[in-house]
Structures are given as C-alpha cells and as structure tokens.
Design a protein around this motif. Structure first.
Motif, mmCIF file in Angstrom:
data_model
loop_
_atom_site.group_PDB
_atom_site.id
_atom_site.type_symbol
_atom_site.label_atom_id
_atom_site.label_comp_id
_atom_site.label_asym_id
_atom_site.label_seq_id
_atom_site.Cartn_x
_atom_site.Cartn_y
_atom_site.Cartn_z
ATOM 1 N N LEU A 1 0.866 7.491 -6.291
ATOM 2 C CA LEU A 1 -0.382 8.104 -6.768
ATOM 3 C C LEU A 1 -1.393 7.036 -7.188
ATOM 4 C CD1 LEU A 1 1.002 11.081 -8.893
ATOM 5 C CD2 LEU A 1 0.193 11.105 -6.534
ATOM 6 N N PHE A 2 -0.892 5.998 -7.839
ATOM 7 C CA PHE A 2 -1.773 4.916 -8.274
ATOM 8 C C PHE A 2 -2.383 4.191 -7.078
ATOM 9 C CE2 PHE A 2 -2.539 0.530 -9.732
ATOM 10 C CZ PHE A 2 -3.392 0.792 -10.777
ATOM 11 N N TYR A 3 -1.583 3.966 -6.046
ATOM 12 C CA TYR A 3 -2.087 3.273 -4.849
ATOM 13 C C TYR A 3 -3.161 4.102 -4.143
ATOM 14 C CZ TYR A 3 0.761 -0.884 -4.959
ATOM 15 O OH TYR A 3 1.280 -2.113 -5.302
ATOM 16 N N GLU A 4 -2.969 5.405 -4.118
ATOM 17 C CA GLU A 4 -3.981 6.299 -3.553
ATOM 18 C C GLU A 4 -5.308 6.137 -4.295
ATOM 19 O OE1 GLU A 4 -5.881 9.800 -1.871
ATOM 20 O OE2 GLU A 4 -3.957 8.959 -1.232
ATOM 21 N N ILE B 1 -7.464 3.729 -1.846
ATOM 22 C CA ILE B 1 -8.251 4.649 -1.010
ATOM 23 C C ILE B 1 -9.535 5.065 -1.729
ATOM 24 C CG2 ILE B 1 -8.313 6.883 0.164
ATOM 25 C CD1 ILE B 1 -5.323 6.589 0.718
ATOM 26 N N LYS B 2 -9.393 5.679 -2.903
ATOM 27 C CA LYS B 2 -10.590 6.134 -3.617
ATOM 28 C C LYS B 2 -11.502 4.961 -3.970
ATOM 29 C CE LYS B 2 -13.236 9.105 -5.725
ATOM 30 N NZ LYS B 2 -13.149 9.296 -7.171
ATOM 31 N N GLN C 1 -12.032 -7.150 -1.244
ATOM 32 C CA GLN C 1 -10.633 -7.600 -1.306
ATOM 33 C C GLN C 1 -9.844 -6.855 -2.380
ATOM 34 O OE1 GLN C 1 -10.145 -10.049 1.139
ATOM 35 N NE2 GLN C 1 -12.341 -9.735 1.452
ATOM 36 N N ALA C 2 -10.542 -6.141 -3.261
ATOM 37 C CA ALA C 2 -9.876 -5.483 -4.389
ATOM 38 C C ALA C 2 -8.913 -4.415 -3.896
ATOM 39 C CB ALA C 2 -10.921 -4.865 -5.317
ATOM 40 N N ALA C 3 -7.690 -4.510 -4.342
ATOM 41 C CA ALA C 3 -6.647 -3.539 -3.975
ATOM 42 C C ALA C 3 -5.402 -3.910 -4.753
ATOM 43 C CB ALA C 3 -6.340 -3.597 -2.478
ATOM 44 N N TRP C 4 -4.468 -2.990 -4.794
ATOM 45 C CA TRP C 4 -3.136 -3.345 -5.263
ATOM 46 C C TRP C 4 -2.266 -3.563 -4.050
ATOM 47 C CZ3 TRP C 4 -0.139 -2.597 -10.167
ATOM 48 C CH2 TRP C 4 -0.937 -2.923 -11.277
ATOM 49 N N GLY C 5 -1.594 -4.728 -4.009
ATOM 50 C CA GLY C 5 -0.727 -5.067 -2.892
ATOM 51 C C GLY C 5 0.720 -4.732 -3.195
ATOM 52 N N SER C 6 1.600 -5.138 -2.324
ATOM 53 C CA SER C 6 3.055 -5.013 -2.449
ATOM 54 C C SER C 6 3.578 -3.682 -1.945
ATOM 55 C CB SER C 6 3.531 -5.231 -3.886
ATOM 56 O OG SER C 6 4.901 -4.870 -4.021
ATOM 57 N N THR D 1 -2.362 3.581 2.729
ATOM 58 C CA THR D 1 -3.691 3.406 2.125
ATOM 59 C C THR D 1 -4.574 2.534 3.011
ATOM 60 O OG1 THR D 1 -3.133 1.431 0.762
ATOM 61 C CG2 THR D 1 -2.784 3.609 -0.236
ATOM 62 N N LYS D 2 -4.000 1.501 3.605
ATOM 63 C CA LYS D 2 -4.797 0.615 4.453
ATOM 64 C C LYS D 2 -5.207 1.309 5.747
ATOM 65 C CE LYS D 2 -5.012 -2.977 1.799
ATOM 66 N NZ LYS D 2 -6.315 -3.390 1.232
ATOM 67 N N ARG D 3 -4.320 2.134 6.278
ATOM 68 C CA ARG D 3 -4.689 2.863 7.496
ATOM 69 C C ARG D 3 -5.807 3.873 7.208
ATOM 70 N NH1 ARG D 3 -0.508 5.228 11.744
ATOM 71 N NH2 ARG D 3 0.102 3.043 11.814
ATOM 72 N N VAL D 4 -5.715 4.550 6.068
ATOM 73 C CA VAL D 4 -6.768 5.506 5.689
ATOM 74 C C VAL D 4 -8.102 4.777 5.489
ATOM 75 C CG1 VAL D 4 -7.533 7.149 3.916
ATOM 76 C CG2 VAL D 4 -5.153 7.176 4.694
ATOM 77 N N ASP D 5 -8.055 3.599 4.856
ATOM 78 C CA ASP D 5 -9.282 2.795 4.689
ATOM 79 C C ASP D 5 -9.937 2.514 6.043
ATOM 80 O OD1 ASP D 5 -8.835 2.714 1.973
ATOM 81 O OD2 ASP D 5 -8.095 0.645 1.945
ATOM 82 N N GLU D 6 -9.120 2.180 7.023
ATOM 83 C CA GLU D 6 -9.659 1.897 8.362
ATOM 84 C C GLU D 6 -10.329 3.136 8.960
ATOM 85 O OE1 GLU D 6 -6.868 0.133 11.038
ATOM 86 O OE2 GLU D 6 -6.553 -1.659 9.809
ATOM 87 N N GLU D 7 -9.728 4.290 8.763
ATOM 88 C CA GLU D 7 -10.309 5.537 9.301
ATOM 89 C C GLU D 7 -11.633 5.853 8.616
ATOM 90 O OE1 GLU D 7 -9.339 7.198 11.993
ATOM 91 O OE2 GLU D 7 -7.763 5.703 12.245
ATOM 92 N N TYR D 8 -11.680 5.673 7.297
ATOM 93 C CA TYR D 8 -12.946 5.890 6.572
ATOM 94 C C TYR D 8 -14.016 4.902 7.049
ATOM 95 C CZ TYR D 8 -11.958 9.509 3.112
ATOM 96 O OH TYR D 8 -11.702 10.704 2.494
#
Length: 324
Positions: A101-104, A108-109, A87-92, A158-165
């Motif tokens: 850059l921070f959200y990436e 993602i990372k 669940q860890a992520a930054w939202g908003s 970022t969420k779409r990239v997470d899904e692809e990974y």
C-alpha cells in the motif's frame, strides 16, 4: 561521448526529485557543475541530509523539504522549471512485498502528482526513473523494450504503472515524458547500510570491515550493473531528446552481464580479502538473470555509455575506501 558535450541554455532550471538520494544527488552535482540552477525536492525519508549539505552553499541550489504525495508541493516546486528529473521513489523489491500500500502511494500517486504538476506548469521535459524490474518473468536475454513479462513484485508493478501514465500524459496532454529503465545502478554515495541495501556497496563495505557477506541464492544470478555516470548521461540526453520519442521507455545499462559469485570473488581480490560468503535463501520477487539491449536508447536519445563494469567498480571501491 558521455554527457560532457550536453549543453543547455545558461538560465535553465532543473528540478531533481529525490535529489538527496544516491542517483538524485549525483544528478544535482553534475547539473550544478554545468552552471545551471537546481531545485532538489526530497522529504529525507530515504535521502540523506549530508547529500543536501554538499551543495547548500551553492547559490544555484535550492532544497525543498517536501513530499511528492502532496500535489501542492509538486505544483510549487515545478514553477518556472524547464526540466524535471523525477528520481523520488521507494526502492527495493523485498520491502515492496512487505509494504504494497505504501509503494502504491509513493511510487504511483507521487509520480502522477509530479506529472500533473509538470503539465500544469508547462515543463519542457519530464524524465523519470523506471526499472529493469518491469520485465518480470520474461525469460529472454537481453531484455528488450516491448517484450515484458508478468511483474513479480509491487515495486515492479508501480514502475510499470508509471510508464503507462507517462504514455498517457504524452498522448493526451502533450507532456514530453521519457522513462529510464535503470539496471542495477551503482557508484559513489550509494548507501551500503540496512536490510534492503544494494548488493555491491554492501559487499564492498562488509569486506572492508572484515565481515562475512550473505549471498542470496547460489550466486549464479546475473546482472547488468550500471555505473552512475552512465545514468547521469541518460538523464541529460533525455532532456534533449526529440518530442517524437516522448512517451517511450528506454533500457539504461551498459549492456554487460556479470554473475554475482564472480563479482564477489573479484571484489575480494581487489580488496585483498579471503572471506568465504554465506549462501542464504533466494529473495522473493527477484529476477534471476537481467541484462539489457540498449539499442533503443542509443538510437532514440543518443545514449552512448562510457563506463563499463570494470572501470566503474574501480571508482566505486576508491570512493568507499575514502568515505567509510
């Protein structure tokens, strides 16, 4: 119905990343109530120490103050773990537009680090939080998996990239991943404070404090508000899902549609307030209308939400009244 009938072997160990946050702490609470071991990984950047203190005396609970951007921390925290609920992520959305850059780096990372750690430590199931924001400018309702538009914010990307990974980690490495596209989750322990707070807790607390809330836009935007108990059910049922549906992402919502201005009026009535809202500018990156088709989650992971908006908001109002 719900998650009461969801059972795991007694010795099961769960890792909840972001476990000091709103959704994470509710997951920790439910898993502990079921008698299982929980590790909470959180760096307390948006999570709250008070959400850790709730469980710190429980012998089945371990708090790890660490950052998902550190691969060694992720590897250490996933050792001997059966299920990861990431669940860890930054939202908003608006904040992500200010801080791409921070959200990436975090969303993602950090998520990639967690998937890699889960793979190396042979975790059984990796369940992760995605978002309804992945639908972007796709205009059709209800939102349906496989029918996504152009994303409208760095957060959504970022969420779409997470899904692809996650798809790749299932396909290439055999890690069972399950993405949960949350639709506007609300409930107890959701933070009502700050410029980026979610709209429901903000409205409730402002009305309770006799403050004049701001509605961004004309109030005619609609959402599929989803009570926290439904999200807990989805996470637990994903942990028991068939590996044949691993690599997929699922809409997690109730399947309803509420207009913001109607909700404001309902809350005002429920709280006995007659405060007129202020209408402000629309927020950049926001989706105007969002409600979910939850057929895929029902069919593939057995998701069957008990809590509609009315029953959920009643519980939420009660919690905020007691805890403000």
């Amino acid at each position: 119905m719900g998650y009461k009938d969801v059972k795991f072997p007694k010795e099961s160990i769960f890792l909840v990343t972001g476990g000091a946050g709103f959704i994470g702490s509710n997951l920790c609470e439910t898993i502990l109530e079921k008698g299982h071991k929980v590790r909470c990984l959180d760096n307390l950047s948006t999570g709250k120490q008070k959400n850790v203190d709730l469980f710190i005396d429980n012998l089945n609970y371990t708090f790890i103050n660490g950052d998902i951007r550190n691969l060694d921390t992720c590897l250490e925290s996933t050792k001997d773990v059966d299920y990861v609920l990431h669940q860890a992520a930054w939202g908003s959305v608006p904040r992500s537009i200010e801080m791409p850059l921070f959200y990436e780096e975090v969303n993602i990372k950090g998520t990639l680090n967690m998937m890699e750690a889960a793979r190396q430590n042979s975790v059984k199931k990796f369940v992760y939080a995605s978002s309804s924001s992945v639908y972007g400018d796709e205009p059709n309702l209800p939102k349906q998996e496989g029918r996504e538009g152009n994303v409208l914010s760095p957060y959504a990307l970022t969420k779409r990239v997470d899904e692809e990974y996650a798809k790749l980690y299932t396909k290439l490495y055999g890690l069972d991943t399950y993405g949960l596209r949350y639709f506007n989750v609300f409930g107890k322990r959701q933070d009502p404070n700050g410029a980026y707070a979610a709209v429901l807790p903000k409205f409730i607390t402002q009305l309770l404090n006799n403050e004049q809330p701001i509605i961004n836009g004309d109030g005619k935007q609609s959402r599929d508000f989803t009570y926290i108990e439904n999200v807990i059910e989805a996470n637990l049922k994903a942990c028991q899902a068939s590996n044949e549906v691993a690599g997929e992402a699922f809409n997690i919502a109730y399947g309803g549609r509420e207009y913001l201005i109607d909700i404001y009026q309902d809350l005002s009535q429920a709280l006995g307030k007659t405060i007129q809202p202020i209408f402000g500018p629309e927020r950049k990156g926001d989706i105007k209308h969002s409600n979910a088709d939850i057929t895929k989650a029902k069919e593939m992971i057995g998701y069957n939400p008990d809590w509609n908006f009315e029953s959920g908001i009643k519980e939420a109002i009660g919690w905020y009244k007691e805890n403000l």
